[in-house]
Scaffold this motif. Structure first.
Motif, PDB file in Angstrom:
ATOM      1  N   THR A   2       2.909  -2.578  -2.334  1.00 16.19           N
ATOM      2  CA  THR A   2       1.896  -1.731  -1.710  1.00 16.19           C
ATOM      3  C   THR A   2       1.059  -2.547  -0.730  1.00 16.19           C
ATOM      4  OG1 THR A   2       1.777  -0.450  -3.749  1.00 16.19           O
ATOM      5  CG2 THR A   2      -0.011  -0.170  -2.191  1.00 16.19           C
ATOM      6  N   ASP A   6      -2.716   0.799   2.819  1.00  9.09           N
ATOM      7  CA  ASP A   6      -2.349   2.023   2.101  1.00  9.09           C
ATOM      8  C   ASP A   6      -3.274   2.256   0.911  1.00  9.09           C
ATOM      9  OD1 ASP A   6      -0.249   2.399   3.882  1.00  9.09           O
ATOM     10  OD2 ASP A   6       1.226   1.433   2.569  1.00  9.09           O
ATOM     11  N   LEU A   7      -3.587   1.189   0.191  1.00  6.28           N
ATOM     12  CA  LEU A   7      -4.512   1.309  -0.939  1.00  6.28           C
ATOM     13  C   LEU A   7      -5.895   1.750  -0.464  1.00  6.28           C
ATOM     14  CD1 LEU A   7      -3.648  -1.825  -3.091  1.00  6.28           C
ATOM     15  CD2 LEU A   7      -3.286   0.568  -3.707  1.00  6.28           C
ATOM     16  N   LYS A  10      -5.935   5.398   0.379  1.00  9.69           N
ATOM     17  CA  LYS A  10      -5.919   6.199  -0.853  1.00  9.69           C
ATOM     18  C   LYS A  10      -7.289   6.197  -1.527  1.00  9.69           C
ATOM     19  CE  LYS A  10      -3.619   6.381  -5.365  1.00  9.69           C
ATOM     20  NZ  LYS A  10      -2.632   5.736  -6.240  1.00  9.69           N
ATOM     21  N   TRP A  11      -7.894   5.002  -1.612  1.00 10.83           N
ATOM     22  CA  TRP A  11      -9.197   4.880  -2.260  1.00 10.83           C
ATOM     23  C   TRP A  11     -10.296   5.595  -1.469  1.00 10.83           C
ATOM     24  CZ3 TRP A  11      -8.492  -1.051  -3.085  1.00 10.83           C
ATOM     25  CH2 TRP A  11      -7.620  -1.271  -4.147  1.00 10.83           C
ATOM     26  N   GLU A  13     -10.253   8.344  -0.271  1.00 12.88           N
ATOM     27  CA  GLU A  13     -10.282   9.756  -0.670  1.00 12.88           C
ATOM     28  C   GLU A  13     -11.224   9.982  -1.846  1.00 12.88           C
ATOM     29  OE1 GLU A  13      -6.213  10.818  -1.434  1.00 12.88           O
ATOM     30  OE2 GLU A  13      -5.600  10.383   0.627  1.00 12.88           O
ATOM     31  N   LYS A  14     -11.558   8.922  -2.543  1.00 13.10           N
ATOM     32  CA  LYS A  14     -12.468   9.020  -3.688  1.00 13.10           C
ATOM     33  C   LYS A  14     -13.917   8.914  -3.190  1.00 13.10           C
ATOM     34  CE  LYS A  14      -9.162   6.989  -6.859  1.00 13.10           C
ATOM     35  NZ  LYS A  14      -8.914   5.986  -7.900  1.00 13.10           N
TER      36      LYS A  14
END
Length: 92
Positions: A2, A6-7, A10-11, A13-14
Motif C-alpha cells: 500500500t 493511498d492510505l 482513505k484516512w 474520508e474519516k
C-alpha cells in the motif's frame, strides 16, 4: 504494498483524521516554505546551519516541524537563504 498516498486518501474520508490533518495546515505550510527557500538557494542543511551559526541537526528539526521557531529564528533562516521573512494575517 500500500502506498502512503493511498492510505492518506482513505484516512481523509474519516472526519476525525481530516480535522486533525487540517489543524496542522499552518505547520505544513511553514515546513514547505522553509524547504522551498533552502532548495531555491541551492543550499544544504549544513550550509544553512553554518550561516546561522547552529547545527545541521537544528535545521533538520526546524524543517521537520519538530520545533516551533521564534520570529528571530525565522529571520535568521531567511537571511541565511537569501530570502525575506513575510508574516501576514488572513481572515478565517
Amino acid at each position: 504494498m500500500t502506498k502512503i498516498a493511498d492510505l492518506h486518501a482513505k484516512w481523509m474520508e474519516k472526519p476525525t483524521y481530516k480535522a486533525e490533518y487540517d489543524a496542522l495546515e499552518e505547520e505544513f505550510a511553514l515546513m514547505a516554505a522553509l524547504l522551498k527557500a533552502r532548495t531555491r538557494a541551492h543550499l544544504t542543511q549544513e550550509q544553512v546551519a553554518e550561516r546561522m551559526a547552529t547545527s545541521q541537526a537544528t535545521i533538520a528539526r526546524l524543517e521537520s516541524g519538530k520545533i516551533k521557531p521564534s520570529t528571530r529564528t525565522l529571520e535568521r533562516y531567511a537571511q541565511a537563504t537569501g530570502t525575506r521573512l513575510q508574516i501576514s494575517f488572513v481572515p478565517v
